[in-house]
Design a protein around this motif. Structure first.
Motif, PDB file in Angstrom:
ATOM      1  N   GLU A 126       5.786   6.942  -8.844  1.00 48.91           N
ATOM      2  CA  GLU A 126       4.363   6.689  -8.587  1.00 48.91           C
ATOM      3  C   GLU A 126       3.882   7.509  -7.395  1.00 48.91           C
ATOM      4  N   GLY A 147       0.782  -1.225   0.000  1.00 54.03           N
ATOM      5  CA  GLY A 147       0.000   0.000   0.000  1.00 54.03           C
ATOM      6  C   GLY A 147       0.813   1.273   0.000  1.00 54.03           C
ATOM      7  N   SER A 148       2.019   1.259  -0.548  1.00 51.71           N
ATOM      8  CA  SER A 148       2.828   2.485  -0.532  1.00 51.71           C
ATOM      9  C   SER A 148       2.161   3.595  -1.338  1.00 51.71           C
ATOM     10  N   ASN A 149       1.482   3.243  -2.433  1.00 51.42           N
ATOM     11  CA  ASN A 149       0.757   4.277  -3.186  1.00 51.42           C
ATOM     12  C   ASN A 149      -0.407   4.821  -2.383  1.00 51.42           C
ATOM     13  N   PRO A 174       2.614   0.629 -13.614  1.00 51.54           N
ATOM     14  CA  PRO A 174       4.049   0.909 -13.700  1.00 51.54           C
ATOM     15  C   PRO A 174       4.635   0.721 -15.101  1.00 51.54           C
ATOM     16  N   GLY A 182      -2.107  -0.595  -6.429  1.00 47.43           N
ATOM     17  CA  GLY A 182      -1.486  -1.889  -6.188  1.00 47.43           C
ATOM     18  C   GLY A 182      -2.538  -2.949  -5.897  1.00 47.43           C
TER      19      GLY A 182
HETATM   20  C1  GRF Z   1       3.961  -1.822  -7.330  1.00 41.85           C
HETATM   21  O1  GRF Z   1       4.573  -2.769  -8.202  1.00 41.85           O
HETATM   22  C2  GRF Z   1       3.486  -0.639  -8.125  1.00 41.85           C
HETATM   23  O2  GRF Z   1       4.319  -0.422  -9.240  1.00 41.85           O
HETATM   24  C3  GRF Z   1       2.109  -1.033  -8.570  1.00 41.85           C
HETATM   25  O3  GRF Z   1       1.588  -1.867  -7.549  1.00 41.85           O
HETATM   26  C4  GRF Z   1       2.683  -2.471  -6.823  1.00 41.85           C
HETATM   27  C5  GRF Z   1       2.537  -2.313  -5.331  1.00 41.85           C
HETATM   28  O4  GRF Z   1       2.281  -0.985  -5.046  1.00 41.85           O
HETATM   29  N1  GRF Z   1       1.293   0.136  -8.764  1.00 41.85           N
HETATM   30  P1  GRF Z   1       1.907  -0.533  -3.518  1.00 41.85           P
HETATM   31  O5  GRF Z   1       3.223  -0.373  -2.785  1.00 41.85           O
HETATM   32  O6  GRF Z   1       1.061  -1.637  -2.899  1.00 41.85           O
HETATM   33  O7  GRF Z   1       1.169   0.762  -3.687  1.00 41.85           O
END
Ligand code: GRF
Length: 194
Positions: A173, A11-13, A109, A87
């Protein structure tokens, strides 16, 4: 504007979106939904006091329509204006997407329309591309195919691997998605290039 964010993993996005919405912003995160109870994004959202919903896709097997009906039921109380896929690793059918079309965003991506689907970094390297990046687009029933709302570009460097590329794209992103959601929530659909 009330935003629902769908995650499957870390979930970094989603975190980047939530942190950007903590400032002066036309939208706020109303719920974080995942297909995976163990998604790091769900645990983090809970530490922020954001409502979460988990709909495990596995009990539904190949019955995508029932899985998506469960998502629709879970989302109903939140009265969302916008869904951001961040993601989220389950393909959504046209039946789910249609009522949300024009209000559902996804981050992918690659520099769409190149490299729809998976393994985008390896494919860009195999093709000998000199640049790569990420795209935020409006979701349509076709996979990774809707109108582009934003793109961020990076140079592919000698010696890059899919892993080093993925890491640099992910940084972009986290810049692109918040900037694009801000504009979109304010009613601006002019494509953004970072
Ligand atoms: C990553 O590979 C990103 O490029 C894609 O989803 C994957 C996980 O992203 N959008 P996140 O860290 O869970 O947001």
């Amino acid at each position: 504007k009330r935003v629902g964010i769908f995650v499957s993993g870390g979930g970094s996005n989603m975190r980047a979106l939530v942190e950007d919405m903590q400032g002066d912003h036309p939208a706020r995160p109303s719920v974080v939904l995942s297909n995976n109870e163990r998604a790091g994004g769900i645990a983090w959202a809970r530490t922020q006091g954001i409502a979460t919903e988990v709909i495990d896709h596995r009990p539904y097997g190949a019955d995508r329509a029932s899985f998506e009906a469960a998502i629709t039921d879970a989302l109903a109380p939140y009265d969302l204006d916008i869904i951001c896929l961040a993601g989220f690793m389950r393909v959504l059918t046209g039946g789910f997407v249609a009522p949300w079309q024009g209000r559902m965003l996804n981050i992918h991506p690659s520099l769409l329309p190149k490299y729809k689907g998976l393994n985008t970094h390896a494919r860009a390297l195999d093709a000998g591309d000199t640049e790569h990046g990420c795209t935020v687009h409006l979701v349509t029933p076709a996979l990774d195919d809707g109108p582009i709302l934003g793109q961020a570009r990076i140079a592919i460097e000698p010696g890059d691997t899919p892993q080093t590329l993925a890491a640099r794209v992910l940084v972009q992103e986290h810049r692109l998605y918040p900037a694009t959601l801000r504009r979109f929530a304010a009613g601006n659909t002019t494509p953004l290039t970072l």
